[in-house]
Scaffold this motif. Structure first.
Motif, PDB file in Angstrom:
ATOM      1  N   HIS A 130       0.863  -1.189   0.000  1.00 37.14           N
ATOM      2  CA  HIS A 130       0.000   0.000   0.000  1.00 37.14           C
ATOM      3  C   HIS A 130       0.894   1.233   0.000  1.00 37.14           C
ATOM      4  O   HIS A 130       1.980   1.206   0.599  1.00 37.14           O
ATOM      5  CB  HIS A 130      -0.903   0.014   1.242  1.00 37.14           C
ATOM      6  CG  HIS A 130      -2.096   0.927   1.079  1.00 37.14           C
ATOM      7  ND1 HIS A 130      -1.987   2.298   1.149  1.00 37.14           N
ATOM      8  CD2 HIS A 130      -3.390   0.660   0.823  1.00 37.14           C
ATOM      9  CE1 HIS A 130      -3.181   2.832   0.946  1.00 37.14           C
ATOM     10  NE2 HIS A 130      -4.055   1.864   0.750  1.00 37.14           N
ATOM     11  N   ASP A 136      -6.442   6.605   7.269  1.00 38.59           N
ATOM     12  CA  ASP A 136      -6.956   5.686   8.274  1.00 38.59           C
ATOM     13  C   ASP A 136      -5.903   4.623   8.618  1.00 38.59           C
ATOM     14  O   ASP A 136      -5.850   3.556   8.004  1.00 38.59           O
ATOM     15  CB  ASP A 136      -8.242   5.045   7.703  1.00 38.59           C
ATOM     16  CG  ASP A 136      -8.958   4.196   8.728  1.00 38.59           C
ATOM     17  OD1 ASP A 136      -8.390   3.971   9.813  1.00 38.59           O
ATOM     18  OD2 ASP A 136     -10.082   3.740   8.434  1.00 38.59           O
ATOM     19  N   ASP A 137      -5.103   4.920   9.620  1.00 34.01           N
ATOM     20  CA  ASP A 137      -4.019   3.995  10.009  1.00 34.01           C
ATOM     21  C   ASP A 137      -4.568   2.620  10.366  1.00 34.01           C
ATOM     22  O   ASP A 137      -4.011   1.595   9.981  1.00 34.01           O
ATOM     23  CB  ASP A 137      -3.286   4.524  11.256  1.00 34.01           C
ATOM     24  CG  ASP A 137      -2.273   5.590  10.891  1.00 34.01           C
ATOM     25  OD1 ASP A 137      -2.507   6.307   9.902  1.00 34.01           O
ATOM     26  OD2 ASP A 137      -1.254   5.694  11.604  1.00 34.01           O
ATOM     27  N   GLU A 138      -5.675   2.635  11.117  1.00 34.84           N
ATOM     28  CA  GLU A 138      -6.242   1.379  11.618  1.00 34.84           C
ATOM     29  C   GLU A 138      -6.589   0.424  10.477  1.00 34.84           C
ATOM     30  O   GLU A 138      -6.363  -0.790  10.570  1.00 34.84           O
ATOM     31  CB  GLU A 138      -7.486   1.731  12.456  1.00 34.84           C
ATOM     32  CG  GLU A 138      -7.837   0.734  13.530  1.00 34.84           C
ATOM     33  CD  GLU A 138      -6.653   0.232  14.358  1.00 34.84           C
ATOM     34  OE1 GLU A 138      -6.495  -0.998  14.416  1.00 34.84           O
ATOM     35  OE2 GLU A 138      -5.865   1.038  14.914  1.00 34.84           O
ATOM     36  N   LYS A 139      -7.115   1.004   9.391  1.00 33.18           N
ATOM     37  CA  LYS A 139      -7.500   0.190   8.227  1.00 33.18           C
ATOM     38  C   LYS A 139      -6.257  -0.487   7.623  1.00 33.18           C
ATOM     39  O   LYS A 139      -6.255  -1.693   7.358  1.00 33.18           O
ATOM     40  CB  LYS A 139      -8.181   1.091   7.185  1.00 33.18           C
ATOM     41  CG  LYS A 139      -8.541   0.404   5.892  1.00 33.18           C
ATOM     42  CD  LYS A 139      -9.379   1.334   5.009  1.00 33.18           C
ATOM     43  CE  LYS A 139      -9.645   0.729   3.650  1.00 33.18           C
ATOM     44  NZ  LYS A 139      -8.545   0.931   2.711  1.00 33.18           N
ATOM     45  N   ILE A 140      -5.209   0.279   7.441  1.00 35.35           N
ATOM     46  CA  ILE A 140      -3.991  -0.278   6.831  1.00 35.35           C
ATOM     47  C   ILE A 140      -3.349  -1.292   7.780  1.00 35.35           C
ATOM     48  O   ILE A 140      -2.915  -2.371   7.359  1.00 35.35           O
ATOM     49  CB  ILE A 140      -2.991   0.854   6.470  1.00 35.35           C
ATOM     50  CG1 ILE A 140      -3.659   1.893   5.567  1.00 35.35           C
ATOM     51  CG2 ILE A 140      -1.744   0.286   5.796  1.00 35.35           C
ATOM     52  CD1 ILE A 140      -4.207   1.387   4.261  1.00 35.35           C
ATOM     53  N   SER A 142      -4.843  -3.192   9.888  1.00 35.97           N
ATOM     54  CA  SER A 142      -5.625  -4.431   9.828  1.00 35.97           C
ATOM     55  C   SER A 142      -5.368  -5.184   8.532  1.00 35.97           C
ATOM     56  O   SER A 142      -5.276  -6.415   8.529  1.00 35.97           O
ATOM     57  CB  SER A 142      -7.130  -4.139   9.916  1.00 35.97           C
ATOM     58  OG  SER A 142      -7.397  -3.558  11.127  1.00 35.97           O
ATOM     59  N   GLU A 143      -5.262  -4.430   7.439  1.00 44.77           N
ATOM     60  CA  GLU A 143      -5.010  -5.098   6.152  1.00 44.77           C
ATOM     61  C   GLU A 143      -3.660  -5.818   6.170  1.00 44.77           C
ATOM     62  O   GLU A 143      -3.540  -6.944   5.702  1.00 44.77           O
ATOM     63  CB  GLU A 143      -5.059  -4.077   5.008  1.00 44.77           C
ATOM     64  CG  GLU A 143      -6.481  -3.629   4.698  1.00 44.77           C
ATOM     65  CD  GLU A 143      -6.549  -2.589   3.566  1.00 44.77           C
ATOM     66  OE1 GLU A 143      -7.658  -2.087   3.327  1.00 44.77           O
ATOM     67  OE2 GLU A 143      -5.509  -2.283   2.942  1.00 44.77           O
ATOM     68  N   ASN A 146      -3.991  -8.926   8.308  1.00 45.73           N
ATOM     69  CA  ASN A 146      -4.740 -10.019   7.662  1.00 45.73           C
ATOM     70  C   ASN A 146      -3.951 -10.722   6.566  1.00 45.73           C
ATOM     71  O   ASN A 146      -4.269 -11.846   6.197  1.00 45.73           O
ATOM     72  CB  ASN A 146      -6.062  -9.489   7.091  1.00 45.73           C
ATOM     73  CG  ASN A 146      -6.991  -9.054   8.199  1.00 45.73           C
ATOM     74  OD1 ASN A 146      -6.859  -9.522   9.334  1.00 45.73           O
ATOM     75  ND2 ASN A 146      -7.913  -8.145   7.904  1.00 45.73           N
TER      76      ASN A 146
END
Ligand code: UDP
Length: 237
Positions: A130, A136-140, A142-143, A146
């Motif tokens: 990415h 959105d740090d949290e989104k990255i 988590s990605e 995962n």
């Protein structure tokens, strides 16, 4: 292999050679900091950042400034250029069939870097990448989590990348994560490394500053002040 750290202005720096550090990282988990004088200066003004450096699982001396500082203090530790180190890690982890994630740089730059790395490194398995301009740090985080990588290279500039890795460490306790500054720009081919002679003389910073004069502000007065502080530490101890 055990860590053997030396102290500079209150920070522990590992004294591994390049090859030893690569071997060590293959068997470790956690955060690797590639430390330079600007980061030590930043940490002196930001205790959260200082804690991150102190809690890192490995701290390697990136750049001539830290090498000179350590020499003044009587330690013979060779610098390890983050970019070469990152590349060696990619090759080693790929040879071992491990999974890699990359976060950082501009969107077109990371695309190009991934394309180049895929064509240059046999067996490379990039499970996630990415660009570094997200809100959105949290989104990255988590990605990345995962995608279950074994190695995560983060190039957001310092101290942003160290804070990001510090959060990621909580989500991915089994991975090893390295902050790598501007390396993706070089792998993408959009920024050139200094010619070999500059690298050999430890003058890569000078070449980069001449090419990109806005870097001047980052190096001066930080670098000379850093050397003065180290000399003071030497005299007092
Ligand atoms: N960068 C990023 N997100 C940001 C700020 C910077 O991904 O919010 C990237 C930038 O595009 C570059 C890298 O971070 O690829 C490192 O930048 P810089 O040259 O400042 O780092 P240095 O190598 O000097 O630590």
């Amino acid at each position: 292999m055990n860590r053997d750290t030396v102290q500079i202005l209150g920070y522990g720096v590992d004294s591994f050679s390049f090859d030893e550090a690569v071997d060590y990282i293959c068997n470790m988990r956690g955060q690797v900091v590639t430390i330079n004088p600007e980061m030590i200066d930043c940490a002196s003004k930001n205790s959260e950042f200082a804690d991150i450096i102190n809690n890192a699982e490995l701290v390697i001396p990136d750049g001539i400034g830290v090498e000179i500082g350590l020499k003044i203090l009587g330690h013979k530790v060779r610098r390890i250029a983050g970019i070469e180190f990152g590349r060696a890690l990619l090759e080693r982890f790929s040879a071992e069939g491990k999974k890699i994630a990359l976060v950082g740089a501009k969107p077109d730059v990371i695309e190009l870097a991934v394309k180049n790395l895929k064509s240059e490194i046999t067996g490379i398995n990039i499970v996630y990448y990415h660009d570094g301009y997200f809100k959105d740090d949290e989104k990255i985080l988590s990605e990345v989590q995962n995608s279950l990588p074994d190695l995560v290279l983060v190039a957001l500039g310092s101290p942003k990348q160290e804070f990001f890795i510090n959060e990621l460490k909580k989500k991915l306790p089994d991975a090893v994560m390295v902050g790598l500054g501007g390396s993706f720009d070089v792998w993408a081919g959009v920024v050139e490394r200094a010619p070999k002679i500059y690298q050999k003389l430890g003058l890569e910073w000078l070449y980069r500053t001449v090419k990109e004069p806005k870097r001047f502000k980052r190096i001066f007065p930080t670098l000379p002040l850093f050397v003065l502080k180290v000399i003071k530490e030497r005299i007092l101890n």
